[in-house]
Design a protein around this motif. Structure first.
Motif, PDB file in Angstrom:
ATOM      1  N   LEU A 138       0.881  -1.137  -0.025  1.00  0.00           N
ATOM      2  CA  LEU A 138       0.032  -0.028  -0.134  1.00  0.00           C
ATOM      3  C   LEU A 138       0.899   1.238   0.102  1.00  0.00           C
ATOM      4  O   LEU A 138       0.552   2.180  -0.750  1.00  0.00           O
ATOM      5  N   ALA A 139       2.012   1.400   0.716  1.00  0.00           N
ATOM      6  CA  ALA A 139       2.707   2.394   0.818  1.00  0.00           C
ATOM      7  C   ALA A 139       3.353   2.617  -0.462  1.00  0.00           C
ATOM      8  O   ALA A 139       3.614   3.764  -1.111  1.00  0.00           O
ATOM      9  N   ILE A 140       4.012   1.677  -1.172  1.00  0.00           N
ATOM     10  CA  ILE A 140       4.571   1.806  -2.436  1.00  0.00           C
ATOM     11  C   ILE A 140       3.553   2.212  -3.499  1.00  0.00           C
ATOM     12  O   ILE A 140       3.881   3.070  -4.517  1.00  0.00           O
ATOM     13  N   THR A 141       2.231   1.844  -3.509  1.00  0.00           N
ATOM     14  CA  THR A 141       1.375   2.202  -4.415  1.00  0.00           C
ATOM     15  C   THR A 141       0.963   3.655  -4.128  1.00  0.00           C
ATOM     16  O   THR A 141       0.731   4.322  -5.248  1.00  0.00           O
ATOM     17  N   GLY A 142       0.879   3.919  -2.961  1.00  0.00           N
ATOM     18  CA  GLY A 142       0.612   5.420  -2.749  1.00  0.00           C
ATOM     19  C   GLY A 142       1.590   6.167  -3.143  1.00  0.00           C
ATOM     20  O   GLY A 142       1.424   7.552  -3.909  1.00  0.00           O
ATOM     21  N   LEU A 143       2.753   5.719  -3.087  1.00  0.00           N
ATOM     22  CA  LEU A 143       4.268   6.668  -3.473  1.00  0.00           C
ATOM     23  C   LEU A 143       3.861   6.972  -5.070  1.00  0.00           C
ATOM     24  O   LEU A 143       4.107   7.892  -5.756  1.00  0.00           O
ATOM     25  N   ARG A 144       3.626   5.898  -5.794  1.00  0.00           N
ATOM     26  CA  ARG A 144       3.775   5.617  -7.118  1.00  0.00           C
ATOM     27  C   ARG A 144       2.378   6.589  -7.593  1.00  0.00           C
ATOM     28  O   ARG A 144       2.397   7.334  -8.861  1.00  0.00           O
ATOM     29  N   TRP A 145       1.392   6.396  -7.040  1.00  0.00           N
ATOM     30  CA  TRP A 145      -0.032   7.192  -7.371  1.00  0.00           C
ATOM     31  C   TRP A 145       0.288   8.669  -7.237  1.00  0.00           C
ATOM     32  O   TRP A 145      -0.004   9.527  -7.975  1.00  0.00           O
ATOM     33  N   ILE A 146       0.932   9.171  -6.028  1.00  0.00           N
ATOM     34  CA  ILE A 146       1.164  10.490  -5.975  1.00  0.00           C
ATOM     35  C   ILE A 146       1.952  10.878  -7.055  1.00  0.00           C
ATOM     36  O   ILE A 146       2.051  12.098  -7.408  1.00  0.00           O
ATOM     37  N   ALA A 147       3.080  10.155  -7.158  1.00  0.00           N
ATOM     38  CA  ALA A 147       4.226  10.605  -8.309  1.00  0.00           C
ATOM     39  C   ALA A 147       3.351  10.952  -9.747  1.00  0.00           C
ATOM     40  O   ALA A 147       3.857  12.052 -10.247  1.00  0.00           O
ATOM     41  N   LYS A 148       2.271   9.971 -10.101  1.00  0.00           N
ATOM     42  CA  LYS A 148       1.781  10.309 -11.115  1.00  0.00           C
ATOM     43  C   LYS A 148       0.701  11.578 -11.058  1.00  0.00           C
ATOM     44  O   LYS A 148       0.478  12.114 -12.025  1.00  0.00           O
ATOM     45  N   LEU A 149       0.369  12.129 -10.277  1.00  0.00           N
ATOM     46  CA  LEU A 149      -0.564  13.132  -9.919  1.00  0.00           C
ATOM     47  C   LEU A 149       0.012  14.432 -10.055  1.00  0.00           C
ATOM     48  O   LEU A 149      -0.454  15.349 -10.163  1.00  0.00           O
ATOM     49  N   LEU A 150       1.661  14.330  -9.654  1.00  0.00           N
ATOM     50  CA  LEU A 150       2.201  15.690  -9.695  1.00  0.00           C
ATOM     51  C   LEU A 150       2.726  16.122 -11.174  1.00  0.00           C
ATOM     52  O   LEU A 150       3.511  14.986 -11.703  1.00  0.00           O
TER      53      LEU A 150
END
Length: 282
Positions: free
Chosen positions: A126-138
């Motif tokens: 979940l933490a890695i998914t959150g990191l990647r998701w946030i990176a795509k949003l910026l």
């Protein structure tokens, strides 16, 4: 966007000089310049071709291009700094659950039994998914200069260097970057069929602002080059504003990954082991 002051760029200029001295065809000789400078290199090559085709003052053209590159590099540096700061802040927040992993040893709960391995796997995933998701949003800063701005400045440089308006438009249509270059080439073909430049440009929505500048210059006697440089400035401002808007929208969109990924990950990695430890101790 390429930095035209780097040693690599100077090496590309030497490569151009070597090709020219060996008698390479014009476009082949300038290829290293395009590879090193990207769209700025394309603009420089286009100006050289314009000078060859129209006989304008090359020095004035290149000086105008140099001023434009300096201003854009300053703006690009600010955009990169803003994007880097936003990404760093987001990664720190999203990576907080992973910091709980070393603390698990103080929870008194087993670290390698089946429940611990399952919960740890889910929490880290979940933490890695959150990191990647946030990176795509910026958003990332615009990688290249705005095609309309480049085209407008090429025409302005040609006019300032002594080219007639119609000749400058015809010549720039061959070298302007896509997609504006494609639209301008279509307008040039309409002119060949008997249409005036103003009407030919107005036929394409992407060229309406350019058509307005040409119309004011031809009908009212307004200088074309300042109007085109203002058009280029506005076009770049819109590109910058679009990036800044996406950057401001990023924290709002990050609510979803923070809620669905980062927060559950923090609960799983930081609290569940201690709760298990308390339960086993009792």
């Amino acid at each position: 966007m390429a930095d035209t002051g780097t040693p690599g760029s100077r090496a590309s200029l030497k490569a151009v000089a070597r090709r020219v001295s060996l008698g390479a065809p014009y476009t082949d000789a300038l290829e290293p310049l395009v590879r090193a400078w990207g769209r700025d290199g394309e603009a420089a090559v286009a100006l050289l071709c314009l000078q060859r085709d129209t006989g304008g003052r090359l020095g004035d053209m290149l000086l105008g291009l140099g001023d434009s590159i300096e201003k854009r590099n300053e703006e690009a540096a600010r955009s990169r700094a803003a994007a880097a700061g936003a990404r760093l802040s987001a990664r720190i927040v999203a990576g907080l659950p992973l910091l709980a992993v070393p603390i698990m040893t103080g929870s008194r709960a087993p670290m390698f039994d089946a429940p611990a391995l399952v919960t740890n796997f889910i929490g880290v995933s979940l933490a890695i998914t959150g990191l990647r998701w946030i990176a795509k949003l910026l958003p990332a800063p615009p990688p290249e200069d705005d095609p309309m701005a480049v085209t407008a400045e090429m025409i302005a440089s040609a006019v300032e260097a002594g080219c007639q308006i119609d000749s400058a438009l015809t010549a720039v249509a061959r070298y302007a970057p896509s997609p504006i270059g494609d639209a301008l080439e279509s307008a040039r073909r309409r002119v060949e069929l008997g249409c005036g430049w103003t009407a030919a440009l107005n036929a394409d929505e992407a060229l309406v602002e350019l058509a307005g500048a040409v119309h004011r210059s031809k009908s009212l006697g307004v200088e074309l080059a300042p109007s085109l440089r203002e058009c280029a400035r506005r076009s770049r401002e819109l590109q910058t504003q679009s990036f800044e808007l996406a950057l401001r929208r990023g924290p709002v969109l990050m609510v979803l990954p923070l809620t669905l990924c980062v927060l559950p990950s923090f609960v799983i990695l930081a609290l569940v082991p201690f709760l298990r430890g308390l339960d086993l101790a009792s």
